[in-house]
Design an enzyme around this catalytic site. Structure first.
Site, short mmCIF file in Angstrom:
data_model
loop_
_atom_site.label_atom_id
_atom_site.label_comp_id
_atom_site.label_asym_id
_atom_site.label_seq_id
_atom_site.Cartn_x
_atom_site.Cartn_y
_atom_site.Cartn_z
N ASP A 176 -1.98 10.66 -2.31
CA ASP A 176 -2.30 9.58 -3.24
C ASP A 176 -2.67 10.13 -4.61
OD1 ASP A 176 -2.65 6.73 -1.72
OD2 ASP A 176 -2.98 8.42 -0.38
N GLN A 222 -2.46 2.71 10.06
CA GLN A 222 -1.15 2.70 9.40
C GLN A 222 -0.12 3.55 10.13
OE1 GLN A 222 -4.11 3.36 7.72
NE2 GLN A 222 -3.95 2.74 5.58
N ARG A 251 0.85 -1.18 0.00
CA ARG A 251 0.00 0.00 0.00
C ARG A 251 0.89 1.23 0.00
NH1 ARG A 251 2.34 2.01 3.74
NH2 ARG A 251 0.70 3.56 3.96
N LYS A 264 -4.97 10.06 2.87
CA LYS A 264 -5.71 9.21 3.79
C LYS A 264 -6.77 9.99 4.55
CE LYS A 264 -5.23 5.62 4.11
NZ LYS A 264 -5.96 4.54 3.41
#
Length: 362
Positions: free
Chosen positions: A242, A201, A52, A253
């Site tokens: 991202d 995360q 990821r 996120k």
């Protein structure tokens, strides 16, 4: 970067033609790698978040297309593989960027040459990513050094969100890369690590990375950041991306937008670190245009952790029958971003700023 004093990349090619990746679903309690021997393996690794992070997803997609070409290098097979990989994670633009780059190269070559070309190009994309991230480290470290000069005699306090370290890339990472570089240059610093629900995360991966590098850090609940900023305990924020639009809107996120709002309200610099492969030059309005992935509700309703007996256990934290929504990303408008840190330097979060650094891409 280091695990138990040994250098690792997140993904690499094996001698037998397969690909090996660190299995991030097992961290921080278990260190395991996963062998990817087929297109199916690569799609599953991306979908289930064995790998990821936007840069690493792109590299894994490139290797996935190479694995497909090793079995069937025909045009139709490569197009099918491209479509399957592109659908595995819809928000991070690096995946489609890498797949499109691979497709252009492979379809221009004879089928008999495609396997070798594919693995060579995937390896080149991986090497370029590591170099880009190290350049991001150099440029971003100057911002941390400037903060240290403004606050002599104490550590620079940096807040991060999610994991944008070397586990999210091939090496170095994006948002954590300047932290690693500044720490190695002797800057005294401390990192506030957002836990980053629902997949944690930050608490699992960022804390794992910082521990490996010996960097002081403290894991905090996601909603703590604003309080820390109000009390002068955050000097700057650095997050990853991202997808970043051509005008500087940043998709990252879920929860990033709230940190940017708190930083703006408290006068805390808010920086975003990203390689140019994360810029989507076709998009302008991030809120209106970027597709936001919605993942399985079980990531919200359940959580995994290390039990007292040493076993990794999954438990439910919500009442049975309570529905849950799992939006994986949000968009921070460019007006809330202090600057973008890229491999070519630091620029304003604006179309003019990005065009100034990347006239060849814009």
């Amino acid at each position: 970067m280091r695990i138990d004093s040994r250098h690792y990349r997140t993904i690499w090619e094996n001698a037998d033609g397969s690909v090996e990746a660190i299995d991030q679903t097992k961290l921080p309690h278990r260190f395991e790698t996963k062998r990817l021997a087929s297109l199916d393996d690569a799609v599953a690794a991306i979908t289930t978040m064995v790998v990821r992070g936007a840069p690493l997803i792109g590299v894994t997609g490139a290797y996935g297309l190479a694995l497909a070409a090793a079995v069937d290098p025909s045009d139709s097979a490569l197009e099918e593989a491209h479509a399957r990989l592109a659908a595995a994670r819809p928000t991070a633009v690096n995946l489609r960027w890498a797949l499109d780059r691979m497709r252009r190269l492979l379809l221009s070559a004879a089928p008999s040459d495609r396997r070798a070309l594919a693995f060579g190009e995937a390896a080149a994309i991986a090497d370029e990513d590591a170099l880009c991230c190290e350049a991001i480290a150099d440029h971003g470290a100057t911002l941390i050094c400037a903060a240290a000069a403004e606050h002599p005699g104490r550590p620079v306090n940096i807040l991060t969100h999610c994991n944008a370290g070397w586990l999210a890339a091939v090496d170095w990472g994006t948002a954590l890369a300047p932290i690693y570089k500044a720490a190695r240059d002797g800057i005294d610093l401390h990192v506030w690590v957002d836990e980053t629900r629902p997949r944690n995360q930050g608490a699992s991966l960022t804390a794992f990375e910082l521990s490996g590098e010996g960097i002081p850090h403290t894991v905090i609940a996601d909603n703590t950041g604003g309080h820390l900023m109000q009390h002068g305990l955050v000097d700057l924020c650095i997050v990853g991306s991202d997808r970043t639009t051509r005008i500087g809107d940043v998709c990252n996120k879920i929860g990033t937008y709230l940190k940017a709002l708190a930083a703006h309200d408290n006068g805390v610099p808010f920086y975003v670190a990203l390689p140019s492969s994360t810029i989507d030059w076709a998009m302008r309005d991030g809120v209106a245009e970027i597709p936001i992935e919605q993942r399985d509700a079980s990531e919200v309703t359940h959580i995994s952790g290390l039990a007292d007996n040493g076993a990794v256990t999954r438990v439910q934290v919500t009442p049975k029958g309570s529905p849950a929504a799992n939006y994986a990303f949000d968009v921070t408008p460019a007006r809330l971003v202090g600057a973008l840190i890229t491999e070519r330097g630091v620029c304003a979060a604006s179309e003019a700023g990005l065009r100034g650094l990347f006239p060849d891409l814009a």
